[in-house]
Structure formats: C-alpha cells, structure tokens
Design an enzyme around this catalytic site. Structure first.
Site, PDB file in Angstrom:
ATOM      1  N   HIS A 278       7.994 -13.121 -27.048  1.00 18.81           N
ATOM      2  CA  HIS A 278       8.253 -12.600 -25.772  1.00 18.81           C
ATOM      3  C   HIS A 278       7.266 -12.808 -24.598  1.00 18.81           C
ATOM      4  O   HIS A 278       6.186 -11.884 -24.714  1.00 18.81           O
ATOM      5  CB  HIS A 278       8.599 -11.053 -25.949  1.00 18.81           C
TER       6      HIS A 278
ATOM      7  N   GLY B 292      17.780 -11.140 -27.579  1.00 16.14           N
ATOM      8  CA  GLY B 292      19.073 -10.115 -27.701  1.00 16.14           C
ATOM      9  C   GLY B 292      18.784  -9.460 -29.187  1.00 16.14           C
ATOM     10  O   GLY B 292      18.032 -10.004 -29.773  1.00 16.14           O
TER      11      GLY B 292
ATOM     12  N   SER C 229      17.300  12.113   0.672  1.00 17.81           N
ATOM     13  CA  SER C 229      17.117  13.207  -0.472  1.00 17.81           C
ATOM     14  C   SER C 229      15.734  13.457  -0.678  1.00 17.81           C
ATOM     15  O   SER C 229      15.254  14.594  -1.305  1.00 17.81           O
ATOM     16  CB  SER C 229      17.516  12.758  -1.662  1.00 17.81           C
ATOM     17  N   GLY C 230      14.939  12.873  -0.145  1.00 19.70           N
ATOM     18  CA  GLY C 230      13.161  12.931  -0.269  1.00 19.70           C
ATOM     19  C   GLY C 230      12.718  12.249  -1.195  1.00 19.70           C
ATOM     20  O   GLY C 230      11.569  11.900  -1.483  1.00 19.70           O
TER      21      GLY C 230
ATOM     22  N   LYS D  90      13.024  -1.084  -9.183  1.00 19.19           N
ATOM     23  CA  LYS D  90      12.436   0.027  -8.656  1.00 19.19           C
ATOM     24  C   LYS D  90      11.064  -0.373  -8.078  1.00 19.19           C
ATOM     25  O   LYS D  90      10.527  -0.029  -7.337  1.00 19.19           O
ATOM     26  CB  LYS D  90      12.196   1.090  -9.733  1.00 19.19           C
TER      27      LYS D  90
ATOM     28  N   ASP E 190      14.216   5.999  -3.235  1.00 14.99           N
ATOM     29  CA  ASP E 190      15.182   5.049  -3.021  1.00 14.99           C
ATOM     30  C   ASP E 190      16.141   5.277  -1.623  1.00 14.99           C
ATOM     31  O   ASP E 190      15.989   4.269  -0.783  1.00 14.99           O
ATOM     32  CB  ASP E 190      16.274   5.302  -3.975  1.00 14.99           C
ATOM     33  N   SER E 191      16.391   6.535  -1.288  1.00 14.37           N
ATOM     34  CA  SER E 191      16.880   6.950  -0.134  1.00 14.37           C
ATOM     35  C   SER E 191      15.936   6.619   1.050  1.00 14.37           C
ATOM     36  O   SER E 191      16.369   6.093   2.327  1.00 14.37           O
ATOM     37  CB  SER E 191      17.565   8.180  -0.006  1.00 14.37           C
TER      38      SER E 191
ATOM     39  N   GLU F 133       7.484 -11.991 -21.863  1.00 19.55           N
ATOM     40  CA  GLU F 133       7.618 -11.035 -20.715  1.00 19.55           C
ATOM     41  C   GLU F 133       7.006  -9.716 -21.029  1.00 19.55           C
ATOM     42  O   GLU F 133       7.019  -8.975 -20.174  1.00 19.55           O
ATOM     43  CB  GLU F 133       9.202 -11.007 -20.578  1.00 19.55           C
TER      44      GLU F 133
ATOM     45  N   CYS G 164      13.162 -15.854 -27.811  1.00 18.44           N
ATOM     46  CA  CYS G 164      13.568 -15.261 -28.900  1.00 18.44           C
ATOM     47  C   CYS G 164      14.788 -15.557 -29.251  1.00 18.44           C
ATOM     48  O   CYS G 164      15.141 -16.746 -29.715  1.00 18.44           O
ATOM     49  CB  CYS G 164      13.241 -13.708 -28.526  1.00 18.44           C
ATOM     50  N   TYR G 165      15.770 -14.678 -29.351  1.00 17.58           N
ATOM     51  CA  TYR G 165      17.209 -15.097 -29.673  1.00 17.58           C
ATOM     52  C   TYR G 165      17.721 -16.265 -28.872  1.00 17.58           C
ATOM     53  O   TYR G 165      18.285 -17.294 -29.388  1.00 17.58           O
ATOM     54  CB  TYR G 165      18.033 -13.819 -29.256  1.00 17.58           C
TER      55      TYR G 165
END
Ligand code: XMP
Length: 519
Positions: A172, A59, A226-227, A375, A230-231, A174, A86-87
C-alpha cells in the site's frame, strides 16, 4: 463545483471504499485531481472522462471468492496507464493470465521490499525498503509480457508491462507506514501518466468561484452558518464568488461552545463584511427543552426548533436592500458524503444529520461548493481564504450542541457550567499541543451530584467528565491516552474555576461499545 477543463484527472476505481478514499486523497496531495468511481462504471464511461491514469484500489476480498469484484478487461487495452494496488494488483495479475494463489502465508504490516528489476516507479528509491502489506493471497506468477520489479517474502510484490503502461504493487503506497509511498505514487502520476500538478488550493478556489458564479448568476443566496469549518468555508467561498448576493444566517441556540457565537460574528461580519443575520434564540431553545430529559426527545425538540427559527429568519431574505426571496441555499456537503451515497461498496456511515436540516417546504436550489473536496482540502481552502485558525481547525461538534453533553435537564445554569468547563478542557488541550491530534476533546455534565470538601466546607456539586477520543471518521474511536499531568491541570482548574463543580472523572470508554457523545 466543477473540475476545471484543463485539470488532469486520475480515476480511482473503488474496490473497497476506505482504501479508495485514501488513495484519492494522496493523489490530490500530489496536486493532481482525482475522483473515485464505482467498479461497475462502464469502461467507456470512464474513458469518456479522459483520465490521464486509472488506479485500482485495494479491497477486502480475495480474487478467489465467489462474487469477488472484477473489472471489464477491455480496460487493459484502453492505452490509459493503470496502477493496481493490493487487491487491484492481484486482479490485474489474475485477469491477464498470471497466477494468484492462496499460499497460506499472507503478509500483514511492515514488510521488507526488494527491488529486483528497474522500474520507473522505484527509480530514485533504495533497493531495499519497508512497505506496508495487508494480503492473504499472493501473486506467484506474473502474466506473460509482465516483468516482476520487486519481491518480498512473496515472489511478486510489484509487476509491470511498461509497453501497455500497466503497473501493480502488492503493498500500500498510500499509507504512511510505507515511508517512500508518496514518491512511488508521484512517479506513477508524473512520469507514467504525465499528469501535471496543477490542483492546488488556489486552483481549487478559482474553480469553485467560477462554478458558483455560473450557477447562481445574479440570484440571491443564503447560507446557514454553524460555527464549524464546513459551513464557514462554504460561506467564504460563496462570498468570494458573489459578494453581497449572499446572506448568512447564524442561529445561536445558546447551546454552543464558549466564544463561538462571538467568533462567527467577528469573522463574518467584521472581517469578511458578510451580510449576517445573527438570530439570538437561546431563550427559545431553553424553553422547549424545559423539563425534557430523554435524549431522543431533546434532539427532536432542538431539531424542530432549529428548523422553525431558520425558516422564519430565512424566508424573506434577499440581497442587501432588496426583499427578493433567495433562490439558492448553500450546503457544506463534502466529497466523502457524495461518495458514500453514490458508491456501492461504501459503508453507510452517516446516521447523524446536522441540526441544520432543511424545512421541506422551502424550495431552494442547492449550492454545494465543497462537493468535490476532502476535509483536509476544505481546511486548506479555509486557510487560504483567511479564515481564523480557530474555525479552520475546530473539532467536530454535534448539531444539537452542548445539549447532548448535558445529561438530564438542560437549564441556563447547567449550560453555563458546561460552557465554562468545556472552555477549560479546550484551552488546556490546546496548550498541550494535542487539539489537532484528537478527534474530539470536551467536557460532559452528568445528572448526578456528589459530596466533596473544599476548605472546611462540605460541598454537594456536579462532577465533570472529560471525554477525549482519537478517531479517523467517528465510526469507531479510542479513548485518548492523555498525559496524567494534563488531566491533573484540567482537574484542578475545573474545580477551582468552575462554580458548581467539585469532582472530575475521565471517560475511558472506546467506541464501540460507547458512543463519542453521551447522549
Ligand atoms: P457518536 O456520539 O454517535 O458521534 O459516537 C459520532 C460523531 O457524530 C457527532 N454527532 C453529531 N453530529 N448532529 C451532528 O451533526 C448530531 O446530532 C450529532 N450527534 C453526534 C459527534 O460529535 C461525533 O463526532
């Protein structure tokens, strides 16, 4: 979408949204399902989810500032393994009686880490390695019952109480700059928590399909395409789950990229055999845009027209052969949107709404099959479902389409110039192998003309501005340092192949102060 009951869960407690999201994504890359929870979630509520482990994220705060986020210390007695990063690590140290001090010598960037005692987290790692640090305060004393397992320029860079399964790392793991970070995370997930790596693209699809079937039963579902990725993935998942109960509506505004409409039709109609309503509405959009030059008025005109067209096409749609009105509407909401609207610390990022905003008087139940996905998982699922690479890896595209890249009036002629120019930019960027690396790369058509000379002829034509940016989330962006020879190829092709263009410029503005789109 539901998490299947037999999937192990890791909770990531959010002490800083961007850190938490990256950790949650990395856990999922290790094939373990993770969810982010706000830090003020009651501990009992967290435990009721039966997590195999809990990770405290980093954080931005110091544990010493007033109002620094804390956590109900009863969590330390829960028996569930904990990893503080970390935090999160400093918080563990402070809450359990160690000492965190503002020493005046923080560590930022690449830092040498030295393992000083045995730890399951570092079992297969060298004694010395580079890790990524970003902290001002330092842990100078581990709490009683803890041993220090690594140090850096600060005395305590990793600590643990293996009896209580509480671990902390100051660095970190990650981020990619911590080269062995993923191994450290996996050691925590697999060896400390005993989590099983069962969260895979196949299991994601299975659980989504099951959830969709459970939600919609034999009801009719519609989905606006939509092309974009996601959709497309949402539609493909719903189609896999309920087949012919799904009807997709694709509104071709005439403001799409070259070839996009054809590809949607090819993929959904011919490859997936989806019941597709392809509404060719270019003329209607052009007529409402006639004479409009103000960017906000343009967006509004497109948004309103889109809703009207969608509504007209969708109102009476039911499954093939029937006229039952659809009760369900598919939305491609992703997990980061869910987190952003649900967590206290998350920055309110979304200011843009896709043009596919919904008519308010249409009464639908929403089906959101991507609600728990990041995503990269959406793309992986898209690939697994057999969607073409062009759709799965398509760069983001604004809802109002090319209209926000045409400064001044949007006319059929100017749309065509931009579509051709955009196709050249995209083709060359792809050929240079840079398409996936760039957040967006496209052409812009300004509302000026300039003098040029081609052959012996004087020309008076449009310039094309090339815009290419790198970004993580579109909140900020940097102009991409495209190679000169690529710019050269694009420039010469634009001038030779796109009638009406006689000059090419490259936009070297970052965001802020510029935006990515021109309007
Ligand atoms: P700006 O231009 O504000 O864009 O830097 C940030 C990101 O949002 C996209 N964008 C939109 N997306 N509807 C959308 O769905 C819109 O009206 C819209 N306007 C901008 C833009 O392409 C970039 O990725």
């Amino acid at each position: 979408m539901l998490r299947p009951d037999d999937t192990d869960l890791i909770l990531v407690v959010d002490f800083g949204a961007q850190y938490a999201q990256l950790i949650a994504r990395r856990v999922r890359e290790a094939n373990v399902y993770s969810e982010i929870v706000p830090r003020d979630t009651p501990v009992a509520e967290m435990l009721a989810r039966r997590p195999r482990g809990i990770i405290f994220s980093g954080g931005p705060s110091s544990v010493h500032v007033e109002g620094a986020p804390r956590i109900d210390p009863s969590i330390y007695d829960s028996g569930v393994p904990i990893l503080g990063i970390c935090y999160g690590c400093q918080l563990i140290a402070q809450q359990l009686g160690g000492e965190v001090r503002r020493t005046g010598t923080g560590e930022y960037g690449r830092t040498e880490l030295k393992v000083v005692d045995s730890s399951v987290l570092f079992a297969n790692l060298p004694v010395e390695q580079e890790v990524w640090m970003s902290h001002g305060d330092s842990i100078v004393l581990a709490p009683a019952g803890f041993k220090t397992t690594a140090s850096s320029s600060a005395p305590v860079a990793a600590l643990e109480d293996s009896e209580r399964a509480i671990y902390g790392v100051q660095f970190h793991p990650e981020v990619v700059h911590t080269a062995r970070g993923m191994e450290i995370l996996k050691a925590f997930l697999y060896d400390v928590c005993g989590a099983r790596p069962t969260w895979t693209r196949v299991s994601i699809i299975e659980s989504a399909v099951e959830a969709i079937q459970g939600q919609v039963g034999d009801g009719a579902v519609i989905c606006g395409l939509s092309g974009g990725v996601d959709s497309a993935v949402a539609a493909a998942l719903v189609h896999k789950a309920v087949g012919d109960q799904l009807t997709c509506v694709f509104v071709d505004t005439g403001l799409l990229r070259a070839g996009e409409a054809e590809q949607v039709e090819e993929t959904f109609l011919r490859q997936f055999h989806v019941d597709l309503v392809h509404v060719k509405a270019a003329d209607r959009f052009l007529s409402v845009l006639a004479g409009v030059t103000d960017p906000e008025r343009k967006r509004k005109a497109i948004g309103e027209t889109f809703i009207r067209v969608f509504e007209e096409s969708a109102r009476d749609l039911g499954p093939k052969g029937s006229r039952d009105v659809a009760r369900f509407l598919v939305q491609g909401t992703l997990y980061p949107d869910v987190i952003e609207s649900g967590t206290r610390d998350a920055a309110k990022i979304k200011s843009h709404h896709n043009v596919g905003g919904l008519p308010e008087d249409m009464d639908f139940d929403l089906v959101e099959p991507l609600r728990l996905l990041f995503k990269d998982e959406v793309r992986a699922v898209g690939e697994e479902l057999g969607l073409p690479e062009d759709i799965v890896w398509r760069q983001p595209f604004p809802g109002p389409g090319l209209a926000v890249r045409i400064v001044g009036e949007v006319t059929a002629e100017r749309v065509e110039v931009l579509q051709r120019a955009d196709a050249v930019v995209t083709e060359e960027v792809k050929r240079a192998g840079l398409y996936r690396e760039l957040w967006q790369s496209f052409a812009v058509l300004p509302a000026v003309r300039s003098v040029g000379v081609m052959g012996d002829e004087r020309t008076y034509a449009y310039p094309i501005v090339i815009r290419a940016v790198t970004s993580d989330d579109a909140m900020t962006a940097d102009w991409a340092r495209l190679p000169y020879d690529l710019l050269e190829r694009i420039s010469s092709r634009l001038i030779n192949e796109v009638p009406g263009v006689n000059r090419v410029a490259y936009d070297i503005t970052s965001k802020p102060p510029g935006t990515i789109e021109w309007e």
